[in-house]
Design a protein around this motif. Structure first.
Motif, PDB file in Angstrom:
ATOM      1  N   HIS A 469       0.833  -1.182   0.000  1.00 45.72           N
ATOM      2  CA  HIS A 469       0.000   0.000   0.000  1.00 45.72           C
ATOM      3  C   HIS A 469       0.879   1.247   0.000  1.00 45.72           C
ATOM      4  CE1 HIS A 469      -3.191   2.766   1.139  1.00 45.72           C
ATOM      5  NE2 HIS A 469      -4.035   1.811   0.776  1.00 45.72           N
ATOM      6  N   SER A 471       0.554   3.961   1.278  1.00 45.97           N
ATOM      7  CA  SER A 471       0.644   4.675   2.553  1.00 45.97           C
ATOM      8  C   SER A 471       1.814   4.190   3.392  1.00 45.97           C
ATOM      9  CB  SER A 471      -0.662   4.544   3.331  1.00 45.97           C
ATOM     10  OG  SER A 471      -0.865   3.218   3.737  1.00 45.97           O
ATOM     11  N   LEU A 472       2.297   2.957   3.121  1.00 48.45           N
ATOM     12  CA  LEU A 472       3.467   2.481   3.864  1.00 48.45           C
ATOM     13  C   LEU A 472       4.680   3.348   3.534  1.00 48.45           C
ATOM     14  CD1 LEU A 472       3.160  -1.395   3.549  1.00 48.45           C
ATOM     15  CD2 LEU A 472       2.752  -0.007   5.564  1.00 48.45           C
ATOM     16  N   GLU A 474       4.421   6.434   2.267  1.00 45.38           N
ATOM     17  CA  GLU A 474       4.118   7.793   2.723  1.00 45.38           C
ATOM     18  C   GLU A 474       4.403   7.952   4.211  1.00 45.38           C
ATOM     19  OE1 GLU A 474       0.618   8.598  -0.576  1.00 45.38           O
ATOM     20  OE2 GLU A 474       0.073   8.313   1.524  1.00 45.38           O
ATOM     21  N   ALA A 475       4.155   6.873   4.966  1.00 43.41           N
ATOM     22  CA  ALA A 475       4.411   6.928   6.399  1.00 43.41           C
ATOM     23  C   ALA A 475       5.898   7.147   6.664  1.00 43.41           C
ATOM     24  CB  ALA A 475       3.931   5.647   7.070  1.00 43.41           C
ATOM     25  N   ALA A 476       6.758   6.548   5.816  1.00 45.13           N
ATOM     26  CA  ALA A 476       8.203   6.754   5.978  1.00 45.13           C
ATOM     27  C   ALA A 476       8.551   8.200   5.668  1.00 45.13           C
ATOM     28  CB  ALA A 476       8.976   5.809   5.059  1.00 45.13           C
ATOM     29  N   TRP A 483      12.894  10.089   0.237  1.00 40.14           N
ATOM     30  CA  TRP A 483      12.220   8.957  -0.401  1.00 40.14           C
ATOM     31  C   TRP A 483      13.179   7.812  -0.699  1.00 40.14           C
ATOM     32  CZ3 TRP A 483      12.799   6.719  -5.208  1.00 40.14           C
ATOM     33  CH2 TRP A 483      13.495   7.451  -6.178  1.00 40.14           C
ATOM     34  N   ARG A 485      15.616   6.926   1.235  1.00 42.75           N
ATOM     35  CA  ARG A 485      15.745   6.232   2.509  1.00 42.75           C
ATOM     36  C   ARG A 485      14.501   5.384   2.786  1.00 42.75           C
ATOM     37  NH1 ARG A 485      18.029   7.168   7.924  1.00 42.75           N
ATOM     38  NH2 ARG A 485      17.706   5.105   8.828  1.00 42.75           N
ATOM     39  N   GLY A 486      13.353   5.968   2.509  1.00 39.49           N
ATOM     40  CA  GLY A 486      12.103   5.240   2.699  1.00 39.49           C
ATOM     41  C   GLY A 486      12.054   3.995   1.826  1.00 39.49           C
ATOM     42  N   ASP A 489      14.343   1.453   3.476  1.00 39.15           N
ATOM     43  CA  ASP A 489      13.896   0.914   4.766  1.00 39.15           C
ATOM     44  C   ASP A 489      12.557   0.199   4.687  1.00 39.15           C
ATOM     45  OD1 ASP A 489      16.133   1.909   5.910  1.00 39.15           O
ATOM     46  OD2 ASP A 489      15.187   3.676   6.801  1.00 39.15           O
ATOM     47  N   VAL A 490      11.704   0.619   3.786  1.00 37.59           N
ATOM     48  CA  VAL A 490      10.344   0.081   3.778  1.00 37.59           C
ATOM     49  C   VAL A 490      10.063  -0.759   2.527  1.00 37.59           C
ATOM     50  CG1 VAL A 490       7.896   0.665   3.741  1.00 37.59           C
ATOM     51  CG2 VAL A 490       9.448   1.928   5.229  1.00 37.59           C
ATOM     52  N   PRO A 493      12.780  -3.936   1.665  1.00 37.32           N
ATOM     53  CA  PRO A 493      12.644  -5.180   2.450  1.00 37.32           C
ATOM     54  C   PRO A 493      11.362  -5.931   2.130  1.00 37.32           C
ATOM     55  CG  PRO A 493      13.186  -3.324   3.870  1.00 37.32           C
ATOM     56  CD  PRO A 493      12.936  -2.754   2.501  1.00 37.32           C
ATOM     57  N   LEU A 494      10.303  -5.203   1.783  1.00 33.30           N
ATOM     58  CA  LEU A 494       9.025  -5.869   1.537  1.00 33.30           C
ATOM     59  C   LEU A 494       8.978  -6.550   0.171  1.00 33.30           C
ATOM     60  CD1 LEU A 494       6.572  -3.258   3.087  1.00 33.30           C
ATOM     61  CD2 LEU A 494       7.203  -5.482   4.003  1.00 33.30           C
TER      62      LEU A 494
ATOM     63  N   PHE B  52       1.739  15.441   0.385  1.00 35.99           N
ATOM     64  CA  PHE B  52       1.655  14.332  -0.567  1.00 35.99           C
ATOM     65  C   PHE B  52       0.998  14.790  -1.871  1.00 35.99           C
ATOM     66  CE2 PHE B  52       1.694  11.793   3.437  1.00 35.99           C
ATOM     67  CZ  PHE B  52       2.955  11.283   3.225  1.00 35.99           C
ATOM     68  N   PHE B  85      -2.507   7.189   9.114  1.00 35.36           N
ATOM     69  CA  PHE B  85      -3.208   6.879   7.879  1.00 35.36           C
ATOM     70  C   PHE B  85      -4.423   6.007   8.149  1.00 35.36           C
ATOM     71  CE2 PHE B  85       1.110   7.863   6.834  1.00 35.36           C
ATOM     72  CZ  PHE B  85       1.035   8.541   5.632  1.00 35.36           C
ATOM     73  N   ALA B  89      -0.841   1.954   8.024  1.00 32.64           N
ATOM     74  CA  ALA B  89       0.491   1.938   7.418  1.00 32.64           C
ATOM     75  C   ALA B  89       1.569   1.561   8.428  1.00 32.64           C
ATOM     76  CB  ALA B  89       0.805   3.284   6.763  1.00 32.64           C
ATOM     77  N   TRP B  91       4.444  -0.712   9.365  1.00 31.22           N
ATOM     78  CA  TRP B  91       5.296  -1.527   8.497  1.00 31.22           C
ATOM     79  C   TRP B  91       5.318  -2.978   8.959  1.00 31.22           C
ATOM     80  CZ3 TRP B  91       8.141   3.245   9.984  1.00 31.22           C
ATOM     81  CH2 TRP B  91       7.865   4.279   9.076  1.00 31.22           C
ATOM     82  N   HIS B  93       7.208  -5.445   8.369  1.00 28.04           N
ATOM     83  CA  HIS B  93       8.485  -6.123   8.607  1.00 28.04           C
ATOM     84  C   HIS B  93       9.224  -5.557   9.806  1.00 28.04           C
ATOM     85  CE1 HIS B  93       9.200  -2.589   6.280  1.00 28.04           C
ATOM     86  NE2 HIS B  93      10.505  -2.699   6.347  1.00 28.04           N
ATOM     87  N   TYR B 102      11.234   4.634  14.324  1.00 27.56           N
ATOM     88  CA  TYR B 102      11.752   5.013  13.000  1.00 27.56           C
ATOM     89  C   TYR B 102      11.969   6.519  12.803  1.00 27.56           C
ATOM     90  CZ  TYR B 102      12.402   4.874   7.951  1.00 27.56           C
ATOM     91  OH  TYR B 102      12.911   5.007   6.684  1.00 27.56           O
TER      92      TYR B 102
END
Lengths: 572, 354
Positions: A469, A471-472, A474-476, A483, A485-486, A489-490, A493-494, B52, B85, B89, B91, B93, B102
């Motif tokens: 999603h 938003s994962l 965006e949360a970073a 971005w 870095r996000g 990190d996010v 890995p996924l 955003f 959100f 959201a 994470w 993992h 974080y």
């Protein structure tokens, strides 16, 4: 409004920094440029050459080609074998994908791995195995069955259209299996639940809900099998040659081997016929499907619900086991046993046992060199391919960049083009005539592998990305991460397990590739696929079997390692 | 000490304008709710504040810093905002600690301090015992708290919440409302809250901004939104309401069925009388309008009734104990003192369109 919100801000960041070179447009341009040079242009030139001789437009070559009944036969054989393999392949793959993905059959994970692993072994190994098993005179299985049922003669002859279809089907259905199971696992289970609550039985639900929703994926899967089978060289060459069954692919390669200009022109013309057929199938299937895009199939990942088989659980498992035994275990065991056999005319006993061919495999420089060549070209193709796949996944799922569907389309078309056509087109255009000369180098192999196998990698990464999603990420970003870095990190890995899987899906078929390599190799750039084929056809079946078993072992080991590394998340 | 200033902000996708010109100042420590049906533009507004989305025109300032205007644009990661959100959201993992830590890690806060601050925040959102858990081992409510903790851990100037409670069950939603309000007061932050749930908006906000079709319908305190809605849309979207069409002429409003009521306001011609169900009382002696009790439902705290007034169904909500005092099918009188009169332009303004 939620949907509209899923567009990231990366572009705006670029705007802000004052340089207006749009990263997305540049990436798209780079990928399109690569595909234009190495995919579109060669194909277009191939078509051009088949219609334009020295004196302008002519259908002469087509006339000449099709005055030979041999070529008509080849065309018919290709259509019949590829067509039947497609039908049977899908008929096998759909129930298997459903049983493995959506029911409580015993050993689902094991069977899934088993079928997927078949994708990773060279299809011509199947031809080698079935040759031994169903040889009309001395085939092991033939003799066994004749004795068992007291038959006067051997029941099967592998050197036939039927034999060809059998081997093509049993080694290309995994392509359909992978495509269909991936879609099946992403289907929203509530759609089936709604059918059940309306009173439909599990079977009725499959036929009226699951199957229609899956139809686009099924058609795509069938197409993949058709094109793969139609452009296969190894199987028709190993099985067809003794039975004097020609296919378009074997004819094209024969023509190229003639070496003359006329031979090349004839090959081109035949290749264009094959290309037209493949495109026709593509067009017709898209037409039938009416470009149906079911939102429910893609999108968020849902836990598929499991159908309880009840009293059928054990019988179904036994049936699948029997299928796996016949289609996977027996052929591979045969090849493995062949590699240890001194005299192929006798059964494998202690006296007839040897490790000679395995020693050859690990010591003969010729073989080791080809392994090295294949490792290099497949790794480069897979790595470059997965980079493009990741960029494409980003463009397709996270941006609304204009033109992002162009490379997507070109990659799909490239994969749908028969291998032999790709190789021929590259030979015609990349040997200096147009300023690029990569003929006789590993580069031309790498390019060919990428054009052909990019799609599998791309689809894998795209489907992984589409399940994350936005938003994962965006949360970073809102947590303060740049971005990049996000992403590290996010996102990374996924999607990592899928990236690895995608890499492997490009690497494996490239590693053992035969059809294109047969046309593109030079003395210094022979590949393991070609070497294996040469041993099988001309020198020593045992050595060929040892190489094949080696590849098999490699697939099993790498699979296991990747599974451990990604804690069981590695899946294709 | 954080205010958000929006000046003439609009947003268009291609030729479709999704946000009409919008200006407002969200004051320091104010709890502002953007309320409206789905597709009304409230989430887009929030995402523009977060960074955003880029406004098509207009300017956004946080305190004295311009974060978005014409050529200038500060990306979300440099705005120092916390956000929760709708999908949380969290994470998948990373465990609870890693998720919450974080933002601090990004800021290169020393390890020991991270530990302390995460522990404090988890204490505040009641998650201390789950610090090692992975998100898939948490319930929806717990994941939501993780998201809240992560948004708060950096002591942001502004907290944005995008329908944070819509995925929770009713009981939990109610208790989370108070927790969020409590957290806002304790940390003294400015909150912009997006929801389509009017009860949430009423319960938490200092100010509610009602949106529809990308345009602000009303911007006011919860009480004023409820008691003096600016138009029929707001009246209908916030709370329950009966609309009775009629014609106003000197001193009276006449209804189609022949009844009427005294009216001293200024409106003339076609009008709509809006009365909240709880502001109507049913009585057996004389009131304003005559009707027949057609349905009555006992809901414990209330007696939810339908009264037929010359073919128009009106909803009346009375106290629970009144259930059974009037038989269904019996004639009755309706009385009400608090009502609104809108001009009737023939268009149904309560239609929710996006």
């Amino acid at each position: 409004m939620k949907g509209a919100g899923s567009v990231p801000v990366q572009a705006s960041l670029q705007d802000n920094k004052g340089f207006h070179l749009d990263v997305k447009a540049m990436l798209i341009a780079a990928i399109v440029a690569f595909l234009l040079v190495f995919n579109v242009f060669p194909m277009a030139y191939l078509v051009f050459r088949s219609f334009f001789g020295e004196n302008g437009f002519t259908l002469e070559t087509f006339k000449r080609i099709y005055t030979y009944p041999l070529n008509w036969n080849a065309l018919r054989n290709t259509l019949v074998t590829a067509g039947l393999s497609m039908v049977f392949g899908v008929m096998i793959a759909f129930p298997l994908a459903w049983l493995v993905g959506r029911t409580d059959m015993y050993g689902r994970k094991f069977f899934r791995t088993l079928f997927v692993m078949t994708y990773m072994v060279p299809p011509y190994v199947g031809a080698m195995a079935w040759l031994r098993l169903l040889n009309p005179r001395v085939g092991t299985l033939n003799v066994f069955l004749a004795n068992l049922f007291g038959l006067s003669g051997n029941p099967f002859n592998i050197y036939s259209i039927g034999g060809l279809v059998w081997v093509l089907t049993t080694f290309y259905y995994p392509y359909a299996f992978i495509t269909i199971s991936r879609a099946m696992e992403k289907m929203d289970p509530s759609l089936e639940e709604a059918s059940k609550i309306s009173g439909a039985s599990p079977l009725k639900t499959v036929m009226t809900v699951t199957f229609p929703i899956m139809l686009p994926s099924i058609v795509a899967a069938g197409l993949l099998v058709f094109v793969s089978a139609a452009s296969c060289y190894g199987i028709p060459s190993i099985i067809g040659a003794p039975g004097q069954i020609d296919t378009v692919t074997t004819r094209i390669i024969d023509y190229v081997y003639v070496g003359s200009a006329e031979g090349l022109t004839d090959a081109t013309t035949l290749a264009v016929s094959l290309m037209i057929i493949a495109n026709l199938v593509l067009y017709v299937s898209t037409f039938i499907c009416g470009k149906k895009q079911y939102i429910t199939v893609s999108g968020k990942s849902t836990r598929p619900n499991i159908v309880e088989l009840g009293k059928w659980r054990l019988p179904v498992t036994l049936m699948v086991s029997a299928f796996a035994l016949i289609v996977v275990v027996i052929p591979f065991a045969t090849v493995a046993m062949t590699s240890f056999t001194t005299n192929l005319g006798k059964p494998l006993t202690a006296a007839n046992f040897t490790t000679r061919y395995w020693r050859i495999l690990f010591t003969r420089k010729g073989i080791l060199d080809t392994v090295k060549n294949s490792l290099i070209s497949a790794s480069v193709a897979a790595t470059a391919g997965i980079v493009i796949s990741c960029v494409m996944a980003w463009l397709l799922t996270r941006t609304r960049a204009k033109g992002r569907h162009i490379p997507d389309f070109l990659i799909t078309v490239g994969s749908g083009t028969p291998s032999v056509v790709i190789a021929l087109a590259l030979i015609m255009t990349m040997s200096g005539r147009f300023g690029i000369n990569i003929y006789n180098t590993l580069t031309i192999m790498i390019v060919a592998y990428m054009v052909k196998y990019l799609l599998m990698g791309m689809r894998t990464v795209v489907s992984a990305m589409s399940q994350i999603h936005p938003s994962l990420e965006e949360a970073a970003l809102i947590s303060g991460a740049e971005w990049q870095r996000g992403f590290r990190d996010v996102t990374l890995p996924l999607i990592a397990p899928s990236v690895v899987a995608g890499w492997f899906l490009i690497f494996m078929p490239s590693f053992y590739e035969l059809t294109m390599s047969t046309l593109l190799y030079s003395t210094d750039t022979k590949t393991i696929g070609y070497e294996l084929f040469t041993y099988q056809t001309y020198h020593s079946q045992q050595t060929a079997s040892a190489i094949a078993t080696g590849i098999l072992g490699m697939v099993v080991i790498v699979n296991w390692i990747l599974n451990r590394l990604t804690r069981g998340e590695f899946s294709i | 000490m954080s205010s958000i200033t929006l000046t003439d902000v609009t947003k268009s996708y291609g030729s479709v304008q999704v946000i009409q010109k919008f200006s407002s100042v969200f004051k320091d420590r104010e709890f502002v709710t953007l309320l409206g049906p789905s597709g009304c533009g409230k989430t887009t507004m929030l995402r523009m504040i977060a960074g955003f989305e880029k406004p098509t025109t207009g300017e956004i300032k946080i305190d004295d810093t311009t974060v978005s205007s014409g050529g200038k644009f500060i990306p979300p990661n440099r705005r120092g905002i916390g956000m929760v959100f709708q999908s949380y959201a969290v994470w998948p993992h990373m465990n609870v600690f890693e998720n919450v830590a974080y933002p601090l890690k990004i800021q290169r806060v020393p390890r020991a301090e991270i530990k302390q601050r995460v522990a404090d925040i988890l204490e505040a959102v009641h998650l201390s015992q789950y610090i090692e858990r992975m998100p898939n081992e948490l319930s929806g409510g717990q994941q939501q708290r993780v998201a809240l903790g992560r948004a708060l851990v950096c002591s942001p100037r502004v907290l944005l919440l995008d329908e944070p409670l819509s995925n929770l069950d009713a009981k939990l939603r109610e208790s989370m409302r108070f927790e969020i309000k409590d957290v806002q007061k304790r940390f003294g932050i400015t909150v912009v809250y997006v929801t389509h749930d009017q009860t949430e908006a009423m319960a938490m906000s200092d100010r509610v901004i009602v949106f529809n079709k990308g345009a602000v319908q009303q911007m006011d305190s919860p009480m004023n939104i409820y008691r003096s809605p600016a138009n029929q849309f707001v009246a209908d979207f916030v709370g329950k309401i009966n609309f009775i069409h009629g014609v106003a002429s000197g001193g009276r409003i006449e209804f189609p069925g022949g009844q009427g009521m005294a009216y001293s306001g200024e409106k003339r011609g076609p009008v709509v009388v809006a009365v909240r169900p709880e502001n109507m009382t049913m009585r057996t002696d004389k009131g304003i309008l005559r009707g027949t009790l057609s349905q009555a439902y006992y809901l414990g705290d209330t007696n939810d009734c339908r009264v037929d007034m010359d073919g128009i169904a009106l909803r009346v909500i009375a106290a629970g104990h009144t259930y059974g005092q009037i038989d269904v099918g019996s004639p009755l009188w309706l009385d009400f003192d608090e009502y609104l009169v809108f001009d009737d332009d023939g268009v149904d303004q309560t239609k929710i369109l996006s």
